[in-house]
Design a protein around this motif. Structure first.
Motif, short mmCIF file in Angstrom:
data_model
loop_
_atom_site.label_atom_id
_atom_site.label_comp_id
_atom_site.label_asym_id
_atom_site.label_seq_id
_atom_site.Cartn_x
_atom_site.Cartn_y
_atom_site.Cartn_z
N ALA A 269 0.84 -1.21 0.00
CA ALA A 269 0.00 0.00 0.00
C ALA A 269 0.87 1.26 0.00
O ALA A 269 0.57 2.23 -0.70
CB ALA A 269 -0.92 0.00 1.21
N ASN A 307 -6.14 -7.24 -2.15
CA ASN A 307 -7.12 -6.24 -1.73
C ASN A 307 -6.56 -4.83 -1.97
O ASN A 307 -7.26 -3.95 -2.47
CB ASN A 307 -7.47 -6.46 -0.25
N GLU A 308 -5.29 -4.63 -1.63
CA GLU A 308 -4.65 -3.32 -1.87
C GLU A 308 -4.53 -3.05 -3.37
O GLU A 308 -4.75 -1.93 -3.83
CB GLU A 308 -3.25 -3.26 -1.23
N ASP A 311 -7.95 -2.36 -4.90
CA ASP A 311 -8.40 -1.04 -4.44
C ASP A 311 -7.79 0.06 -5.32
O ASP A 311 -8.49 0.98 -5.77
CB ASP A 311 -7.99 -0.86 -2.97
N ALA A 312 -6.48 -0.07 -5.59
CA ALA A 312 -5.80 0.93 -6.43
C ALA A 312 -6.28 0.85 -7.88
O ALA A 312 -6.46 1.86 -8.55
CB ALA A 312 -4.29 0.71 -6.37
N LEU A 314 -9.25 -0.15 -8.94
CA LEU A 314 -10.60 0.40 -9.07
C LEU A 314 -10.60 1.93 -8.97
O LEU A 314 -11.41 2.60 -9.59
CB LEU A 314 -11.53 -0.21 -8.03
N GLU A 315 -9.67 2.45 -8.17
CA GLU A 315 -9.57 3.92 -8.07
C GLU A 315 -8.88 4.52 -9.28
O GLU A 315 -8.79 5.74 -9.41
CB GLU A 315 -8.76 4.29 -6.82
N ALA A 353 -10.64 -10.44 -4.21
CA ALA A 353 -10.47 -9.03 -3.83
C ALA A 353 -11.51 -8.15 -4.53
O ALA A 353 -11.91 -7.12 -4.01
CB ALA A 353 -9.06 -8.57 -4.15
N HIS A 354 -11.95 -8.58 -5.71
CA HIS A 354 -13.00 -7.83 -6.42
C HIS A 354 -14.36 -8.01 -5.74
O HIS A 354 -15.31 -7.30 -6.06
CB HIS A 354 -13.08 -8.27 -7.88
N ARG A 358 -16.61 -2.52 -1.17
CA ARG A 358 -15.73 -1.40 -0.82
C ARG A 358 -16.48 -0.23 -0.18
O ARG A 358 -15.96 0.42 0.73
CB ARG A 358 -14.93 -0.93 -2.03
N SER A 362 -15.62 0.99 3.61
CA SER A 362 -15.26 2.35 3.92
C SER A 362 -16.19 2.95 5.00
O SER A 362 -15.76 3.68 5.89
CB SER A 362 -15.24 3.09 2.59
#
Ligand code: RM4
Ligand code: MN
Ligand code: MN
Length: 430
Positions: A269, A307-308, A311-312, A314-315, A353-354, A358, A362
């Protein structure tokens, strides 16, 4: 004519498993729909996942004590590519090959490149080797390479890396990975600061010669072969170095190169946040650089790393483009089976992870609800996504059950005949 695993063999095996798979897939699809997840979207992601295999992974590895060669081991880089192709045909996720030089140095790069292309394979990262001496090499790496006290040894190590770049260009590679074994076995042996200065100076020369469009990856490692101190020992030093070098240098994370219990997902991360994550050498370990198959000891850790990454992804963080590679040593298993199994485990962690909710996660974080936050992750991690992975492979022409298909194909027995054992062979990590 050398024996090949053909598409018809895979299709014949798949016909046996397709009925039950379709049932399981439909059932999972309904379960996921209740959670608001579209199974088809996940299957598409699984089909798009790519991880490169290391040419050195198709040979049997070994430990300091012994190496037990398996039947039909590849004897040269062409035979290694044949085995890599089998992993690709079974999983359909592994078209990239990472070469180690000089272990895999071809006489004719053009011939090797077309051999790979004809099989739908390509060359990913190049790897240099200045952690052992080669026959007829003028100067020894016994006391280091890029950080050696003698400028002539450093020069030789730099030149070897430049040769890897040149070869990589001919092969169509796009990145270069440097791992050095430099360090000290005893307190006082190496001047800590000066060794790092020398390393940086040498690496600067390699960085300066990086071909257009290439990235330079450096790999840290806590210990081994140096047991007291290692020049690039952790991600902090690695990060410092890649920042010093410039924007095309990145830190590569080999999962086995950390102390036990280190929070690797957090390192990942941080490197993502700092825009310096090169990618991975995936494997698993119980104690150190065990180089066991990915996900075999700590599957939850592998999931948390993905997961990290997801997350990146998708962002859509700018510049986020990690290179995924396997780096394993197969001592007691068939290397083809281990590589295929690891590739499958990576897709599993990626798809799981998908599945993380999310938005929910959060909210739990904002409300300081650790129990529900963990449960959100566990809901994703404990979902059996096996049918998605199998369906993705099947649709891409791969095997529903890669190991069973490989075993019934008779590939290993055929190769044992075609490739009679040689007295001494350098393949594998010893
Ligand atoms: C090292 C490191 C490198 C690999 C060598 C063979 O421990 O992981 O990536 O090239 O082993
Ligand atoms: Mn590695
Ligand atoms: Mn390693």
């Amino acid at each position: 004519m050398s024996f090949e695993l053909d598409a018809e063999r895979i299709a014949a095996e798949n016909r046996k498993g397709l009925g039950p798979l379709e049932d399981d897939y439909a059932h999972l699809g309904r379960q996921l729909a209740r959670r608001g997840v579209d199974i088809e979207a996940l299957t598409k992601r699984a089909m798009a996942f790519r991880v490169s295999v290391p040419s050195w992974g198709v040979g049997t590895g070994g430990t300091r004590f012994a190496r037990f060669p398996g039947p039909g081991e590849p004897r040269n880089v062409f035979e290694k590519l044949e085995d890599c192709e089998v992993v690709f045909k079974l999983t359909r996720s592994t078209p990239g090959i990472s070469l180690h030089i000089p272990w895999d140095k071809p006489d004719s790069p053009a011939e090797l490149r077309s051999f790979a292309q004809a099989r739908g394979l390509f060359f990913d990262s190049m790897n240099s080797n200045t952690f052992e001496d080669q026959p007829a090499q003028p100067l020894s790496y016994k006391f280091g390479s890029l950080s050696h006290t003698d400028p002539a040894v450093r020069r030789q190590a730099v030149e070897h890396n430049l040769e890897c770049l040149e070869l990589g260009v001919k092969l169509g590679a796009r990145s270069h990975t440097v791992w050095i074994g430099d360090g000290g076995n005893f307190p006082g042996q190496v001047h800590t600061r000066k060794a790092l200065e020398r390393y940086l100076e040498s690496l600067g020369q390699i960085y300066g010669a990086l071909p257009e469009g290439w990235r330079l990856f450096i790999e840290h490692k806590l210990y081994e072969p140096a047991f007291y101190s290692t020049v690039i020992n952790d991600w902090g030093v690695s990060y410092y170095c890649v920042r010093e070098l410039g924007e095309r240098a990145f830190s590569l994370v080999d999962l086995g190169h950390h102390a036990p219990n280190v929070n690797i997902e957090m390192i990942v991360a941080r490197l993502i946040q700092f825009g310096k994550l090169a990618g991975f050498h995936f494997n698993d370990s119980k104690y150190g650089d065990d180089d066991l198959d990915a996900g075999s000891i700590k599957p939850f850790q592998l999931f948390l790393i993905f997961n990290e990454l997801v997350d990146a992804e998708l962002e859509q963080l700018p510049g986020f483009d990690p290179a995924y590679m396997l780096d394993q040593s197969h001592n007691v298993t068939d290397p083809i089976e281990s590589l295929a199994t690891s590739a499958v485990e990576l897709v599993r962690a990626y798809v799981q992870a998908h599945l993380v909710d999310r938005a929910g996660l959060s909210e739990h974080q904002d409300r300081n609800d650790p129990l529900m936050a963990l449960r959100t992750l566990k809901d994703a991690f404990t979902t059996d996504v096996g049918p998605i992975l199998a369906m993705a492979r099947h649709r891409a022409g791969g095997a529903i059950d890669p190991v069973a298909t490989f075993r019934t194909s008779g590939y290993r027995a055929q190769k044992a005949k075609e490739r009679p054992a040689e007295a001494r062979r350098g393949a594998g990590i010893v």
